[in-house]
Design an enzyme around this catalytic site. Structure first.
Site, short mmCIF file in Angstrom:
data_model
loop_
_atom_site.label_atom_id
_atom_site.label_comp_id
_atom_site.label_asym_id
_atom_site.label_seq_id
_atom_site.Cartn_x
_atom_site.Cartn_y
_atom_site.Cartn_z
N MET A 1 19.23 6.11 12.49
CA MET A 1 19.49 4.83 13.02
C MET A 1 19.71 4.11 13.70
O MET A 1 20.68 4.25 15.50
CB MET A 1 21.29 4.02 12.25
CG MET A 1 21.48 5.07 10.86
SD MET A 1 20.61 3.32 9.69
CE MET A 1 21.53 2.56 9.50
N CYS A 2 18.81 3.54 14.88
CA CYS A 2 18.92 2.40 15.98
C CYS A 2 19.93 1.36 15.65
O CYS A 2 20.38 1.26 14.63
CB CYS A 2 17.24 2.25 16.00
SG CYS A 2 15.93 3.41 16.13
#
Lengths: 269, 269, 269, 269
Positions: free
Chosen positions: B1-2
């Site tokens: 998850m950026c």
């Protein structure tokens, strides 16, 4: 709060402690999903002993988990004695010179802890170094400086005494500046023969230290925190301890650089 | 998850979104003490528009929080339109070429999400690129490839249609391979004039997207997660949305690249 | 032998000096095929003035020629006043903290030259810093230290005098240690308003310095060596010069920190 | 023009070939003062064989001469078989994935040379890879691709034949595109048992290759250019050679992937 692991015993590939999935230092360093743990992504380092008196040294500023070189090196290099460290900076630049372990001659050293008010006594501490050790100062960390001071105070001759004197000197210097006298110091170091570790704090929050026998007692591992998914029988080392690992095994004795009660450092000694 | 943030409006120093303490992307990326959030330490990047049609691009593989260059640049550079990204790799090397944003001509693009089974369809997706766009492939990420496919499918002429076609193509390719057809795609992109964003997923877990007006409505910020300590009034963008930010403000309309029910992609269209 | 370029005048994109092909600093730094020139591959840096009193700073340890970030930044950033440097280390680590330019408050500074026996007087020089400037020491170079000493000696109030005093202090310190008294010093610096440069040596080998008017006299460029493929009319600045560039143009006057003959620094002042 | 060195024989510390002052690869890579030599500052790498079938791999993007890690590793690691490479990019990014040596399973490979018009046939060459090898493509260099193609064409079974077929395939592909058919290829590779090298070019400019016995004939070193200040008796390997080093010593035989005259690759074979 950095994390580290040290090993002494039969030669093993570093990866068994450093990078094995599920129960290694690297794996541990990245578990950001645990509420109580900080990420250790501000560089890493390994020091290991091989054919030479002085240790090999590999340090870099990437997070340990994303360094493919580290993975390959940890798989290829076998050693009977090594230190590994993942850094969580509490200030100060992320540079190779600030990464643990630090090495000097045959010595290697790494550390987890803090010195209250370090920025305000850094210069005084540095001025206590002889020219020889002053010239070896590369970075700006308290850890490197405490290592150089211990060398200054006779690490080569009497490790425990030199480390105790170093801690006393840091405390005395802080007190002379009117600062709080707080040192938390959980460290590992080696001269290539013995592996030493200290767990100490002037208050009741000494950074943790654990040990476990490995390979049927033919090796010992010291860690700042136990690896999680492993069969090793971790034992907590009590605060105020000096640990020595030799061929004869692991021994622990009390480490009291200053008299624990009452602390009145400003009184004439 | 950026995590990412994008801005369009009156020119502001990038630092107000990227690195201001307490309520910026960098600050957010390091809060490893929050149980629910991952660390985003696998590189970062900024793309900003200035005097040229094509954006400036600055990307590096250090954690954003330890890069002093980023801090100085974010303080000095003013821009009316920029994208910023901190990366949490879910596999794949940490290299500059794998860092977002990606740029091509006047376009910039960044992404948070995933394509199920990407490794097994990567080659088929790459083979759909024309020689011109194939030659621009630098890294190995799904994100860069989806950007190039969108360019292939007409991003220059009709952004929404090109992105929808890209997503359909990815799904069709996965289905043809007998793989699960799962795309989660929350992205921002710009041609230097408009700022676009999409929040979309084939399942019910579209990565989050929020918007807030800023500077009295003279700017808009889009983020994958709201900054915490800020007065901005964040509003969640619903899944299945296409967002456009122009001088006229922010508009949202439904984005449905595939008919939501029943999904039978293998049928003749 | 490092190389550098500095500019003051109408705002221009940095690339016109830093990275334009055929006649820029980067191009010059890589021409290893010329027998007489060293490669400058040990890091680089730029400092530029924009909206703030203090300069922006971008430095990295890669060779300048292989840094795609530098190319993009140099293209996007416009500035009326900037310094750029490519480093050829003659010893000392390749780290960001050792890369020029150095910045402190509104000042920026970069340097090409040497101090004979620096390692043996480094500590004495550092001890002349006040706590405030000592705390700003980040790296280990002679250049950064000379900059901090100049600040110590009043750079803010009287640049020429402070630099002269700094050079005298270095020479006096070397002489007191029984060392050769050799300083070669070709440097550029700025307070955000004026651009200063010095070409000086205690012997007859002062590192070169050239100037050229640009943009019809609306700008001036100072370089350690002329770019090769350019129409600029380079003029050599003689050794023993102090250069000032203001809105009024470029002026040069003699710079003699010590009386050239006979040098008898050990006499009472 | 990159430079490389390879060794097979009694185990030695890598430093004796890689970093010893005065007569090593690193020393050679930095001698920019020689008019005829390019600087090799665009990354470096070492591959060495130890306890495992697959080689260890350490690559980075700094110039080799400024990497303190490399110096320490080369001092500590002993190996009977290793490859070392310093890179001078002729285009393409400076990234770890583009640094030699490349490794795949038990194989390691490094290269000095060029393929005329590579950018225009890269895609066609990549499309000849099976999915298995395509998935292993990490960077964008011609060298890595030629290595993967050789694996595709049976490197495991018959190294010389696979390399010859790879070169023929590259030439045929170039010809089919109407491009000049020029391949210059001086490479070293190993499967962990034998050390192979090729010196070949379709024109008369095959990149140089030299060999020397070492340690009383108990080892052999292959280099792209002889080290300068060394007692080793370097012998030039003629163009069009295939070299094999085993326990039995070094053998050279003719390598002619295509009939030297007349080249009519487009004719039916």
């Amino acid at each position: 709060m950095c994390r580290w692991a040290a090993y002494r015993g039969i030669p093993i590939p570093l990866e068994q402690i450093v990078s094995a999935p599920g129960h290694s230092l690297i794996d541990q360093s990245h578990c950001a999903s645990q509420a109580k743990t900080a990420t250790n992504g501000d560089g890493f380092g390994i020091a290991w002993y091989g054919d030479h008196a002085e240790p090999g040294l590999y340090r870099d500023i990437l997070p340990a988990w994303s360094d493919c070189n580290l993975r390959s090196l940890a798989r290829q290099i076998r050693s009977p004695l090594f230190l590994a460290h993942v850094r969580a900076s509490t200030g100060g630049a992320t540079s190779r010179d600030n990464c643990h372990p630090f090495a000097h001659g045959r010595w290697s050293f790494m550390h987890n802890g803090q010195v209250a008010g370090f920025d305000r006594i850094r210069r005084k501490l540095e001025s206590a170094l002889s020219d020889r050790h002053y010239a070896c100062r590369r970075g700006t960390t308290d850890s490197e400086l405490m290592f150089l001071l211990a060398l200054e105070f006779g690490l080569d001759e009497e490790p425990e005494g030199a480390l105790a004197e170093m801690i006393r000197f840091v405390l005395t210097t802080a007190e002379a500046e009117g600062l709080a006298t707080l040192v938390r110091f959980t460290a590992a170091l080696s001269d290539g023969e013995r592996l030493y570790a200290i767990r100490y704090s002037t208050d009741s929050h000494a950074p943790t230290l654990y040990s476990a026998p490995m390979y049927g007692g033919n090796g010992h591992c010291l860690v700042s925190e136990p690896f999680e998914d492993t069969a090793a029988k971790w034992q907590e080392i009590p605060a105020g301890s000096f640990v020595t690992v030799t061929d004869g095994g692991l021994s622990v004795r009390a480490f009291e650089p200053v008299s624990p009660e009452p602390v009145r450092l400003s009184e004439p000694a």
